[in-house]
Design a protein around this motif. Structure first.
Motif, PDB file in Angstrom:
ATOM      1  N   TRP A  34       0.143  14.194   3.179  1.00 14.58           N
ATOM      2  CA  TRP A  34       1.095  12.997   3.527  1.00 14.58           C
ATOM      3  C   TRP A  34       1.529  12.305   2.429  1.00 14.58           C
ATOM      4  CZ3 TRP A  34       2.807  12.265   8.142  1.00 14.58           C
ATOM      5  CH2 TRP A  34       3.184  11.123   8.666  1.00 14.58           C
ATOM      6  N   VAL A  35       2.310  11.318   2.588  1.00 14.19           N
ATOM      7  CA  VAL A  35       2.985  10.679   1.515  1.00 14.19           C
ATOM      8  C   VAL A  35       2.212   9.875   0.613  1.00 14.19           C
ATOM      9  CG1 VAL A  35       5.166  10.449   2.974  1.00 14.19           C
ATOM     10  CG2 VAL A  35       3.368   8.676   3.008  1.00 14.19           C
ATOM     11  N   TYR A  36       1.109   9.339   1.066  1.00 12.62           N
ATOM     12  CA  TYR A  36       0.199   8.629  -0.021  1.00 12.62           C
ATOM     13  C   TYR A  36      -0.357   9.517  -1.145  1.00 12.62           C
ATOM     14  CZ  TYR A  36       0.394   4.851   3.329  1.00 12.62           C
ATOM     15  OH  TYR A  36       0.754   3.900   4.228  1.00 12.62           O
ATOM     16  N   GLN A  37      -1.092  10.655  -0.879  1.00  7.20           N
ATOM     17  CA  GLN A  37      -1.240  11.656  -1.792  1.00  7.20           C
ATOM     18  C   GLN A  37      -0.062  12.079  -2.653  1.00  7.20           C
ATOM     19  OE1 GLN A  37      -4.955  13.137  -1.967  1.00  7.20           O
ATOM     20  NE2 GLN A  37      -4.110  12.694  -3.777  1.00  7.20           N
ATOM     21  N   LYS A  38       1.094  12.285  -2.023  1.00  3.55           N
ATOM     22  CA  LYS A  38       2.274  13.129  -2.711  1.00  3.55           C
ATOM     23  C   LYS A  38       2.896  12.222  -3.514  1.00  3.55           C
ATOM     24  CE  LYS A  38       2.977  16.839   0.648  1.00  3.55           C
ATOM     25  NZ  LYS A  38       4.034  17.612   1.447  1.00  3.55           N
ATOM     26  N   GLN A  39       3.039  10.657  -3.109  1.00  7.85           N
ATOM     27  CA  GLN A  39       3.894   9.824  -3.699  1.00  7.85           C
ATOM     28  C   GLN A  39       3.295   8.857  -4.537  1.00  7.85           C
ATOM     29  OE1 GLN A  39       6.663   8.371  -1.118  1.00  7.85           O
ATOM     30  NE2 GLN A  39       7.297  10.320  -0.086  1.00  7.85           N
ATOM     31  N   LEU A  40       2.049   8.740  -4.604  1.00  3.95           N
ATOM     32  CA  LEU A  40       1.449   7.341  -5.107  1.00  3.95           C
ATOM     33  C   LEU A  40       1.431   7.810  -6.655  1.00  3.95           C
ATOM     34  CD1 LEU A  40      -1.735   6.388  -3.222  1.00  3.95           C
ATOM     35  CD2 LEU A  40       0.022   5.168  -3.943  1.00  3.95           C
ATOM     36  N   PRO A  41       1.129   8.889  -7.220  1.00  2.28           N
ATOM     37  CA  PRO A  41       1.061   9.242  -8.719  1.00  2.28           C
ATOM     38  C   PRO A  41       2.476   8.544  -9.421  1.00  2.28           C
ATOM     39  CG  PRO A  41       0.516  11.167  -7.584  1.00  2.28           C
ATOM     40  CD  PRO A  41       0.904  10.348  -6.334  1.00  2.28           C
ATOM     41  N   GLY A  42       3.939   9.169  -8.750  1.00  2.00           N
ATOM     42  CA  GLY A  42       4.983   8.598  -9.235  1.00  2.00           C
ATOM     43  C   GLY A  42       5.249   7.077  -9.203  1.00  2.00           C
TER      44      GLY A  42
ATOM     45  N   PRO B  43      -6.574   2.443  -3.026  1.00  2.00           N
ATOM     46  CA  PRO B  43      -5.320   3.497  -2.278  1.00  2.00           C
ATOM     47  C   PRO B  43      -5.624   3.580  -0.746  1.00  2.00           C
ATOM     48  CG  PRO B  43      -6.336   4.421  -4.557  1.00  2.00           C
ATOM     49  CD  PRO B  43      -7.345   3.382  -4.015  1.00  2.00           C
ATOM     50  N   ARG B  44      -4.637   3.656  -0.224  1.00  2.00           N
ATOM     51  CA  ARG B  44      -4.835   4.098   1.287  1.00  2.00           C
ATOM     52  C   ARG B  44      -4.663   5.418   1.462  1.00  2.00           C
ATOM     53  NH1 ARG B  44      -0.532   1.659   5.644  1.00  2.00           N
ATOM     54  NH2 ARG B  44      -1.432   2.705   7.557  1.00  2.00           N
ATOM     55  N   ALA B  45      -5.805   5.821   2.084  1.00  2.00           N
ATOM     56  CA  ALA B  45      -5.874   7.446   2.017  1.00  2.00           C
ATOM     57  C   ALA B  45      -5.453   8.101   3.278  1.00  2.00           C
ATOM     58  CB  ALA B  45      -7.380   7.697   1.981  1.00  2.00           C
ATOM     59  N   THR B  46      -4.846   7.378   4.358  1.00  2.00           N
ATOM     60  CA  THR B  46      -4.454   8.011   5.593  1.00  2.00           C
ATOM     61  C   THR B  46      -3.548   9.094   5.485  1.00  2.00           C
ATOM     62  OG1 THR B  46      -4.770   5.831   6.544  1.00  2.00           O
ATOM     63  CG2 THR B  46      -3.552   7.165   7.946  1.00  2.00           C
ATOM     64  N   GLY B  47      -3.640   9.989   6.158  1.00  3.13           N
ATOM     65  CA  GLY B  47      -2.811  11.228   6.302  1.00  3.13           C
ATOM     66  C   GLY B  47      -3.300  12.412   5.438  1.00  3.13           C
ATOM     67  N   GLY B  48      -4.063  12.405   4.515  1.00  2.95           N
ATOM     68  CA  GLY B  48      -4.957  13.387   3.892  1.00  2.95           C
ATOM     69  C   GLY B  48      -3.915  13.899   2.839  1.00  2.95           C
TER      70      GLY B  48
ATOM     71  N   THR C 182       0.777  -1.232   0.044  1.00  4.54           N
ATOM     72  CA  THR C 182      -0.074  -0.106  -0.117  1.00  4.54           C
ATOM     73  C   THR C 182       0.874   1.353  -0.053  1.00  4.54           C
ATOM     74  OG1 THR C 182      -0.104  -0.077   2.379  1.00  4.54           O
ATOM     75  CG2 THR C 182      -1.808  -1.235   1.166  1.00  4.54           C
ATOM     76  N   HIS C 183       2.075   1.325   0.832  1.00  9.77           N
ATOM     77  CA  HIS C 183       2.978   2.291   0.823  1.00  9.77           C
ATOM     78  C   HIS C 183       3.514   2.764  -0.872  1.00  9.77           C
ATOM     79  CE1 HIS C 183       6.427   4.933   1.869  1.00  9.77           C
ATOM     80  NE2 HIS C 183       5.734   5.108   3.038  1.00  9.77           N
TER      81      HIS C 183
ATOM     82  N   VAL D  70      -7.785  16.715  12.487  1.00 11.21           N
ATOM     83  CA  VAL D  70      -7.990  16.441  11.201  1.00 11.21           C
ATOM     84  C   VAL D  70      -6.690  16.253  10.363  1.00 11.21           C
ATOM     85  CG1 VAL D  70     -10.321  17.971  11.294  1.00 11.21           C
ATOM     86  CG2 VAL D  70      -8.158  19.237  10.945  1.00 11.21           C
ATOM     87  N   TRP D  71      -6.845  15.919   9.035  1.00 17.19           N
ATOM     88  CA  TRP D  71      -5.619  15.798   8.391  1.00 17.19           C
ATOM     89  C   TRP D  71      -5.232  17.115   7.850  1.00 17.19           C
ATOM     90  CZ3 TRP D  71      -3.815  11.786   9.985  1.00 17.19           C
ATOM     91  CH2 TRP D  71      -4.527  10.367  10.099  1.00 17.19           C
ATOM     92  N   LYS D  72      -3.908  17.389   7.742  1.00 17.66           N
ATOM     93  CA  LYS D  72      -3.199  18.751   7.254  1.00 17.66           C
ATOM     94  C   LYS D  72      -3.529  18.626   5.796  1.00 17.66           C
ATOM     95  CE  LYS D  72       0.559  19.097  10.535  1.00 17.66           C
ATOM     96  NZ  LYS D  72       1.886  19.454  10.578  1.00 17.66           N
ATOM     97  N   GLY D  73      -4.166  19.858   5.200  1.00 15.68           N
ATOM     98  CA  GLY D  73      -4.404  19.766   3.637  1.00 15.68           C
ATOM     99  C   GLY D  73      -5.567  19.262   3.162  1.00 15.68           C
ATOM    100  N   GLY D  74      -6.433  18.754   4.265  1.00 20.16           N
ATOM    101  CA  GLY D  74      -7.775  18.137   3.761  1.00 20.16           C
ATOM    102  C   GLY D  74      -7.730  16.747   3.558  1.00 20.16           C
ATOM    103  N   ASN D  75      -8.916  15.970   3.287  1.00 25.34           N
ATOM    104  CA  ASN D  75      -8.881  14.732   3.352  1.00 25.34           C
ATOM    105  C   ASN D  75      -8.299  14.110   1.771  1.00 25.34           C
ATOM    106  OD1 ASN D  75     -10.134  14.054   5.730  1.00 25.34           O
ATOM    107  ND2 ASN D  75     -12.198  14.241   5.015  1.00 25.34           N
ATOM    108  N   PHE D  76      -7.751  12.927   1.594  1.00 25.40           N
ATOM    109  CA  PHE D  76      -7.344  12.334   0.416  1.00 25.40           C
ATOM    110  C   PHE D  76      -8.205  12.440  -0.521  1.00 25.40           C
ATOM    111  CE2 PHE D  76      -6.629   8.933  -2.399  1.00 25.40           C
ATOM    112  CZ  PHE D  76      -5.162   8.594  -2.498  1.00 25.40           C
ATOM    113  N   SER D  77      -7.607  12.925  -1.645  1.00 26.20           N
ATOM    114  CA  SER D  77      -8.483  13.135  -2.887  1.00 26.20           C
ATOM    115  C   SER D  77      -8.258  12.011  -4.090  1.00 26.20           C
ATOM    116  CB  SER D  77      -8.398  14.406  -3.386  1.00 26.20           C
ATOM    117  OG  SER D  77      -8.951  14.464  -4.732  1.00 26.20           O
ATOM    118  N   LEU D  78      -9.212  11.291  -4.196  1.00 27.29           N
ATOM    119  CA  LEU D  78      -8.840  10.070  -5.367  1.00 27.29           C
ATOM    120  C   LEU D  78      -9.154  10.793  -6.576  1.00 27.29           C
ATOM    121  CD1 LEU D  78      -8.680   7.130  -5.257  1.00 27.29           C
ATOM    122  CD2 LEU D  78     -11.118   6.965  -6.145  1.00 27.29           C
TER     123      LEU D  78
END
Length: 481
Positions: free
Chosen positions: A371-379, A363-368, A336-337, A402-410
């Motif tokens: 966080w690393v999931y939103q930022k690094q998943l595209p690459g 996708p694992r959306a933890t962190g908003g 997932t990471h 609350v997560w910084k920057g708002g919730n994860f966005s699919l």
């Protein structure tokens, strides 16, 4: 009562990934074990019953036998649990399973602890198998099913060596220490330190502190094995009061991995002057094997002996697990990471050169969004030819957070994948997934599947869409593809 006496035990939360293997291992060794959980379903229920356990559901104070000596409490059991409330009200002795292992099995053995964000289950199994293959008969606790080991845990009185998968999560409701702090290590192997659980650690520094605490448990005669290219390695090395071995391909590594050959059938490399052949794929698994061999050397097993064991190592369930379904290869993995997904996709390129890889992922959306999931998943996901995105899943932040920057966005993930040229579709669930697979797949495509445990039922949807029902799955014969 003596720590060597086989007591009557009751496990609250017995179906947990750590609790179940330990309860079953104890039952096989003659301990009288009962357990309870809110719900226990196949295959875990079958596994526990086959081990001789009586499992009660749901939680109720009457589940606990009156002659119970000790109650073992799972990590997810909360203080308002009715069984736990009864235990505390009536003065029963209780502890977490890491505390139990400490008291009953780890005081007189030489203990090897494998920790880290990624690869620790595979590496723990590798180390346990190396020692087993070399005739050392270790006790072990592995957080997964390893084909080479008869069970995920073995706990025998008087074992000279124990190999334990250790994590940085709290032990139980009233013991917030990380589990690995209870394991009395003589040797520690840290695969990597990565930000992964913002619901538990809010940044790299707080996460690193608990790994430093683990390293400080090592005696002067102990051994610490680290990955040379991990950013936490310099800090952990400075904090260690024992021998440190960094492992990697870089010239700065204390023990170098050399002559790596990532072939279609296997991975080959040279380590410590010895040629290794590994039936697993990807550079991550090459490093896992080398690090396991480095720590095994501290416990008296030569690199040559480790190479013999690794040539027979078959891997872990749900890690690069392949099935042949019609004209397609389905490869399931729990990655997932972003770093794990990048390694997973690279391993598929090794095994299936020239083939199209279609990744189905929740996708694992933890962190908003910060966080690393939103930022690094595209690459990471750009390593696939096509990506099918299922609704995301997350561990929610604690009350009042609350997560910084708002919730994860699919939607944002989809847009960023399309922007880098990766074909991508967003699906609403199982029905949409089946339609997308039947419409979009081409003969010979490799379908990579990354699902969280909560969504493993979708494996059947994928298999049916590929042309075979779940009850007729067969292990893939690599000579056919």
């Amino acid at each position: 009562m003596s720590n060597n006496t086989k007591q009557r035990l009751h496990f609250i939360g017995v179906c947990g990934k750590g609790m179940a293997p330990i309860a079953a291992a104890l039952a096989r060794e003659g301990w009288r074990v009962t357990g309870s959980d809110e719900g226990c379903y196949a295959p875990m229920s079958d596994y526990l019953v086959q081990a001789g356990l009586v499992i009660s559901t749901p939680y109720n104070e009457h589940n606990i036998p009156a002659d119970t000596d000790l109650v073992v409490v799972g990590k997810r059991v909360t203080e308002d649990n009715p069984e736990l409330q009864w235990v505390m009200r009536n003065g029963f002795d209780y502890c977490s399973f890491p505390q139990f292992l400490n008291r009953h099995f780890l005081m007189n053995s030489r203990n090897a602890v494998v920790a880290g964000a990624l690869g620790k289950t595979t590496t723990t199994a590798m180390l346990a198998w190396i020692l087993e293959h070399a005739g050392r008969s270790p006790n072990y606790f592995v957080g997964g099913l390893a084909d080479n080991l008869k069970s995920p845990a073995r706990l025998r009185s008087g074992a000279a060596i124990a190999v334990l998968e250790g994590d940085e999560y709290a032990s139980c409701f009233d013991d917030r220490q990380p589990k690995f702090m209870h394991y009395r290590p003589e040797g520690v192997l840290v695969t990597n330190v990565l930000e992964d659980h913002p619901d538990l650690y809010d940044g790299m520094e707080s996460l690193l502190e608990v790994f430093i605490d683990l390293v400080k448990l090592l005696p002067e005669s102990g051994c610490l094995v680290l990955s040379e290219d991990d950013e936490a390695t310099p800090r952990l090395r400075r904090e260690a009061g024992c021998r440190v071995i960094s492992v990697g391909s870089d010239e700065m590594a204390d023990e170098r991995i050399e002559d790596v050959k990532l072939e279609k059938e296997c991975s080959r490399f040279r380590f410590g002057g010895v040629e290794f052949k590994l039936g697993l794929f990807g550079r991550m698994n090459v490093k896992n094997a080398a690090m396991a061999a480095a720590l095994a050397d501290h416990f008296g097993v030569s690199y040559a002996e480790s190479a013999l064991a690794m040539a027979e190592f078959k891997g872990i369930a749900n890690r690069q697990e392949k099935t042949l379904v019609g004209s397609h290869v389905l490869v399931s993995d729990k990655a997932t990471h972003p770093s794990a997904l990048r390694g997973f996709l690279q391993s598929l390129r090794q095994q299936f050169p020239g083939r199209r890889v279609v990744l189905v992922i929740q996708p694992r959306a933890t962190g908003g969004q910060d966080w690393v999931y939103q930022k690094q998943l595209p690459g990471a996901l750009a390593g696939a030819d096509e990506v099918m995105l299922l609704p995301s899943y997350e561990h929610r932040p604690g009350a009042g957070r609350v997560w910084k920057g708002g919730n994860f966005s699919l939607e944002r993930l989809h847009q960023e994948l399309v922007a880098v040229g990766t074909a991508c579709v967003v699906l609403m669930g199982g029905a949409g997934l089946s339609e997308a697979l039947m419409a979009g797949l081409k003969p010979g495509d490799v379908v990579a599947l990354s699902l969280l445990e909560q969504s493993r039922h979708l494996l059947g949807v994928v298999e049916q869409a590929l042309g075979r029902s779940p009850d007729t799955r067969v292990a893939v014969d690599m000579t056919l593809i």
